[in-house]
Design an enzyme around this catalytic site. Structure first.
Site, PDB file in Angstrom:
ATOM      1  CG  LEU A   1       8.125   2.491   5.010  1.00  0.00           C
ATOM      2  CD1 LEU A   1       7.833   1.254   4.162  1.00  0.00           C
ATOM      3  CD2 LEU A   1       6.858   3.290   5.228  1.00  0.00           C
TER       4      LEU A   1
ATOM      5  CE1 TYR B   1       1.034  -0.167   4.425  1.00  0.00           C
ATOM      6  CE2 TYR B   1      -0.112   1.934   4.364  1.00  0.00           C
ATOM      7  CZ  TYR B   1       0.734   1.044   5.002  1.00  0.00           C
ATOM      8  OH  TYR B   1       1.282   1.386   6.216  1.00  0.00           O
TER       9      TYR B   1
ATOM     10  CD  GLU C   1       9.442   2.020  10.739  1.00  0.00           C
ATOM     11  OE1 GLU C   1       9.363   2.961   9.947  1.00  0.00           O
ATOM     12  OE2 GLU C   1       9.471   0.819  10.388  1.00  0.00           O
TER      13      GLU C   1
ATOM     14  CE  LYS D   1       3.097   3.225   3.223  1.00  0.00           C
ATOM     15  NZ  LYS D   1       3.173   3.254   4.671  1.00  0.00           N
TER      16      LYS D   1
HETATM   17  N1  PDD Z   1       2.554   5.222   7.289  1.00  0.00           N
HETATM   18  N2  PDD Z   1       7.137   4.073   9.152  1.00  0.00           N
HETATM   19  C1  PDD Z   1       6.017   3.346   9.077  1.00  0.00           C
HETATM   20  C2  PDD Z   1       5.971   2.023   9.748  1.00  0.00           C
HETATM   21  C3  PDD Z   1       4.894   3.840   8.371  1.00  0.00           C
HETATM   22  O1  PDD Z   1       3.782   3.108   8.278  1.00  0.00           O
HETATM   23  C4  PDD Z   1       4.967   5.116   7.765  1.00  0.00           C
HETATM   24  C5  PDD Z   1       3.827   5.692   6.978  1.00  0.00           C
HETATM   25  C6  PDD Z   1       6.164   5.847   7.886  1.00  0.00           C
HETATM   26  C7  PDD Z   1       6.337   7.203   7.253  1.00  0.00           C
HETATM   27  O2  PDD Z   1       6.469   7.091   5.848  1.00  0.00           O
HETATM   28  P1  PDD Z   1       6.013   8.273   4.875  1.00  0.00           P
HETATM   29  O3  PDD Z   1       6.741   9.487   5.321  1.00  0.00           O
HETATM   30  O4  PDD Z   1       6.418   7.805   3.554  1.00  0.00           O
HETATM   31  O5  PDD Z   1       4.524   8.429   5.045  1.00  0.00           O
HETATM   32  C8  PDD Z   1       7.229   5.289   8.573  1.00  0.00           C
HETATM   33  C9  PDD Z   1       1.399   5.648   6.528  1.00  0.00           C
HETATM   34  C10 PDD Z   1       1.187   7.116   6.509  1.00  0.00           C
HETATM   35  C11 PDD Z   1       0.204   4.867   7.026  1.00  0.00           C
HETATM   36  O6  PDD Z   1       0.376   3.679   7.279  1.00  0.00           O
HETATM   37  O7  PDD Z   1      -0.890   5.418   7.145  1.00  0.00           O
END
Ligand code: PDD
Length: 284
Positions: free
Chosen positions: A204, A33, A179, A147
């Protein structure tokens, strides 16, 4: 008006937007996703999200059913059809629905592609007010760089945070912060060094993290990419998280201990503004 979603080539009211019970996303979490923010009706840093989508599907030997150019067109059409001004576009691609439940990859099955929009306050009143964080052990699989939609560990971790009245959870492995449940973690030391864990299969590779690191370095802020402990974060000058929808968000407490003076710090605020400026400039 009903929200309009996208399913495998069709735009439908969300109540009619359905996939099979044999879909491998449903049966095996065999899917990927992405979440891209929408600000002023435009997609933020979307090229970065589509590049990560391409990489994630490659890592699980899944071929996108559409080009990334076409995917962006669909994202934009969905934003327009829903008159979305501020919020996000969620997209998911799975290995599709076979005729039965078999673990190995099916042959000749088209991947499933779905998207929907959500309204969310990203930059309105209160959006940058800061969050409390709790910590939990990181019980996820070792390929967090993908992801994947297999998010049960994050669901349980974020539920624990919600029950504790916290807005985010940090996951801990070998004494170090990996994280956030859905965000990247940063600290600013008393020497004004920005510290965030280096990219590896343990986390991630956040798109917002990547942009913030680049923007900070362009402004001569020192950045160190290495793991840090909760104790270091509690003692830090400032603490914040980044994600597509949180942008740069101050952390005001960790496990009930006040951090960075209990409100988002000046560097956090500055980086948030710089990121939002970059977001507007990169919007499509
Ligand atoms: N989540 N780490 C994890 C485990 C995440 O699920 C996310 C993002 C991030 C930040 O990544 P980015 O800056 O590319 O959004 C880091 C999304 C927003 C979600 O699951 O809703």
């Amino acid at each position: 008006m009903d929200r309009i979603a996208y399913v495998n080539g069709s735009f439908l009211p969300i109540a009619d937007a359905k996939v099979s019970i044999l879909d491998r996303g449903f049966l095996f979490a065999d899917g990927i996703y992405e979440v891209a923010a929408v600000l002023e009706g435009k997609l933020i840093d979307n090229a970065s999200h589509l590049a990560r989508l391409q990489r994630s599907v490659g890592e699980i030997s899944l071929t996108l059913p559409e080009t990334t150019e076409r995917i962006q067109e669909i994202q934009k059409e969905l934003v327009a059809r829903n008159n979305l001004v501020e919020g996000l576009v969620y997209l998911e691609v799975t290995r599709g629905a076979d005729k039965d439940r078999d673990f190995a990859f099916p042959k000749g099955v088209k991947p499933t592609l779905v998207m929907f929009t959500s309204v969310k306050n990203l930059n309105g009143p209160g959006a940058g007010a800061g969050v409390s964080v709790i910590t939990v052990p990181d019980i996820r699989w070792p390929r967090r760089d993908i992801k994947s939609v297999a998010l049960l560990a994050q669901v349980l971790a974020k539920q624990a945070a919600a029950e504790a009245g916290a807005g985010e959870v940090w996951m801990i492995e070998d004494g170090m912060v990996t994280e956030g449940g859905s965000s990247s973690a940063f600290i600013l030391t008393h020497d004004d060094v920005l510290v965030t864990r280096h990219n590896s299969p343990a986390i991630l590779p956040g798109c917002t993290r990547k942009a913030v690191v680049a923007l900070a370095e362009e402004r001569q802020l020192r950045v160190e990419q290495r793991p840090f402990t909760v104790a270091e974060a509690v003692a830090a000058k400032e603490v914040f998280i980044t994600s597509a929808t949180a942008f740069v968000q101050g952390v005001v407490s960790i496990d009930g201990k006040t951090v960075g003076g209990g409100k988002p710090g000046p560097t956090t605020g500055r980086l948030r503004n710089i990121y939002i400026e970059f977001a507007r400039a990169s919007a499509v």
